[in-house]
Write a protein that holds these residues in place. Structure first.
Motif, PDB file in Angstrom:
ATOM      1  N   VAL A  43       0.839  -1.200   0.000  1.00 47.69           N
ATOM      2  CA  VAL A  43       0.000   0.000   0.000  1.00 47.69           C
ATOM      3  C   VAL A  43       0.876   1.253   0.000  1.00 47.69           C
ATOM      4  O   VAL A  43       0.645   2.186  -0.775  1.00 47.69           O
ATOM      5  CB  VAL A  43      -0.968  -0.010   1.206  1.00 47.69           C
ATOM      6  N   ILE A  44       1.893   1.262   0.830  1.00 50.18           N
ATOM      7  CA  ILE A  44       2.824   2.398   0.864  1.00 50.18           C
ATOM      8  C   ILE A  44       3.589   2.492  -0.465  1.00 50.18           C
ATOM      9  O   ILE A  44       3.738   3.572  -1.035  1.00 50.18           O
ATOM     10  CB  ILE A  44       3.803   2.284   2.055  1.00 50.18           C
ATOM     11  N   SER A  45       4.038   1.371  -0.984  1.00 51.68           N
ATOM     12  CA  SER A  45       4.758   1.358  -2.259  1.00 51.68           C
ATOM     13  C   SER A  45       3.894   1.852  -3.419  1.00 51.68           C
ATOM     14  O   SER A  45       4.407   2.418  -4.384  1.00 51.68           O
ATOM     15  CB  SER A  45       5.263  -0.049  -2.583  1.00 51.68           C
ATOM     16  N   ALA A  46       2.591   1.643  -3.317  1.00 48.96           N
ATOM     17  CA  ALA A  46       1.672   2.072  -4.371  1.00 48.96           C
ATOM     18  C   ALA A  46       1.413   3.569  -4.344  1.00 48.96           C
ATOM     19  O   ALA A  46       0.826   4.111  -5.270  1.00 48.96           O
ATOM     20  CB  ALA A  46       0.356   1.319  -4.250  1.00 48.96           C
ATOM     21  N   GLY A  47       1.854   4.239  -3.270  1.00 47.27           N
ATOM     22  CA  GLY A  47       1.725   5.682  -3.260  1.00 47.27           C
ATOM     23  C   GLY A  47       1.097   6.308  -2.034  1.00 47.27           C
ATOM     24  O   GLY A  47       1.061   7.526  -1.910  1.00 47.27           O
ATOM     25  N   ALA A  48       0.578   5.502  -1.126  1.00 48.66           N
ATOM     26  CA  ALA A  48      -0.002   6.074   0.096  1.00 48.66           C
ATOM     27  C   ALA A  48       1.118   6.645   0.969  1.00 48.66           C
ATOM     28  O   ALA A  48       2.182   6.050   1.088  1.00 48.66           O
ATOM     29  CB  ALA A  48      -0.777   5.017   0.880  1.00 48.66           C
ATOM     30  N   ASP A  49       0.857   7.807   1.545  1.00 48.93           N
ATOM     31  CA  ASP A  49       1.822   8.395   2.474  1.00 48.93           C
ATOM     32  C   ASP A  49       1.708   7.753   3.847  1.00 48.93           C
ATOM     33  O   ASP A  49       2.688   7.674   4.588  1.00 48.93           O
ATOM     34  CB  ASP A  49       1.581   9.900   2.614  1.00 48.93           C
ATOM     35  N   SER A  50       0.501   7.311   4.157  1.00 49.91           N
ATOM     36  CA  SER A  50       0.261   6.653   5.433  1.00 49.91           C
ATOM     37  C   SER A  50      -0.966   5.772   5.300  1.00 49.91           C
ATOM     38  O   SER A  50      -1.663   5.799   4.283  1.00 49.91           O
ATOM     39  CB  SER A  50       0.075   7.677   6.555  1.00 49.91           C
ATOM     40  N   VAL A  51      -1.208   4.977   6.335  1.00 46.25           N
ATOM     41  CA  VAL A  51      -2.364   4.089   6.342  1.00 46.25           C
ATOM     42  C   VAL A  51      -3.125   4.258   7.655  1.00 46.25           C
ATOM     43  O   VAL A  51      -2.545   4.603   8.672  1.00 46.25           O
ATOM     44  CB  VAL A  51      -1.950   2.608   6.167  1.00 46.25           C
ATOM     45  N   ALA A  52      -4.425   4.018   7.588  1.00 41.29           N
ATOM     46  CA  ALA A  52      -5.255   3.996   8.783  1.00 41.29           C
ATOM     47  C   ALA A  52      -5.608   2.535   9.049  1.00 41.29           C
ATOM     48  O   ALA A  52      -6.154   1.866   8.178  1.00 41.29           O
ATOM     49  CB  ALA A  52      -6.519   4.830   8.573  1.00 41.29           C
ATOM     50  N   VAL A  53      -5.265   2.063  10.211  1.00 46.38           N
ATOM     51  CA  VAL A  53      -5.450   0.647  10.542  1.00 46.38           C
ATOM     52  C   VAL A  53      -6.292   0.535  11.806  1.00 46.38           C
ATOM     53  O   VAL A  53      -5.990   1.184  12.800  1.00 46.38           O
ATOM     54  CB  VAL A  53      -4.080  -0.038  10.766  1.00 46.38           C
ATOM     55  N   ILE A  54      -7.327  -0.274  11.746  1.00 41.29           N
ATOM     56  CA  ILE A  54      -8.187  -0.455  12.918  1.00 41.29           C
ATOM     57  C   ILE A  54      -8.196  -1.924  13.330  1.00 41.29           C
ATOM     58  O   ILE A  54      -7.551  -2.321  14.276  1.00 41.29           O
ATOM     59  CB  ILE A  54      -9.618   0.045  12.647  1.00 41.29           C
ATOM     60  N   SER A  55      -8.948  -2.733  12.589  1.00 40.17           N
ATOM     61  CA  SER A  55      -9.182  -4.112  13.031  1.00 40.17           C
ATOM     62  C   SER A  55      -7.914  -4.952  13.093  1.00 40.17           C
ATOM     63  O   SER A  55      -7.812  -5.846  13.923  1.00 40.17           O
ATOM     64  CB  SER A  55     -10.233  -4.793  12.156  1.00 40.17           C
ATOM     65  N   ALA A  56      -6.944  -4.683  12.238  1.00 39.88           N
ATOM     66  CA  ALA A  56      -5.705  -5.464  12.269  1.00 39.88           C
ATOM     67  C   ALA A  56      -4.947  -5.272  13.571  1.00 39.88           C
ATOM     68  O   ALA A  56      -4.096  -6.083  13.922  1.00 39.88           O
ATOM     69  CB  ALA A  56      -4.803  -5.081  11.096  1.00 39.88           C
TER      70      ALA A  56
END
Length: 74
Positions: A43-56
């Protein structure tokens, strides 16, 4: 896919994320939904600067610390 919403929008995937990155240029891009330690890097490699993670991380309150450590190792 995400499990934190009853009727989520469809999964757009990595290719769509890359396209959004192309369109918005250098504006911040946060990816959300279905992100786990196993797909975080792509996801980061595809271009996202950051991610929002909840259930994981919080789906099992006894495992929050271990799951956070798992993300930190990446």
């Amino acid at each position: 896919d995400t499990k934190t919403k009853q009727n989520p929008d469809g999964t757009v995937g990595i290719a769509a994320l890359q396209r959004v990155r192309e369109i918005i240029g250098d504006k911040p891009l946060v990816a959300i939904g279905g992100i786990k330690s196993g797909n975080y890097r792509s996801v980061i490699s595809a271009g996202a600067d950051s991610v929002a993670v909840i259930s994981a991380i919080v789906s099992d309150s006894d495992e929050i610390e271990n799951r956070m450590r798992e993300f930190n190792r990446i």
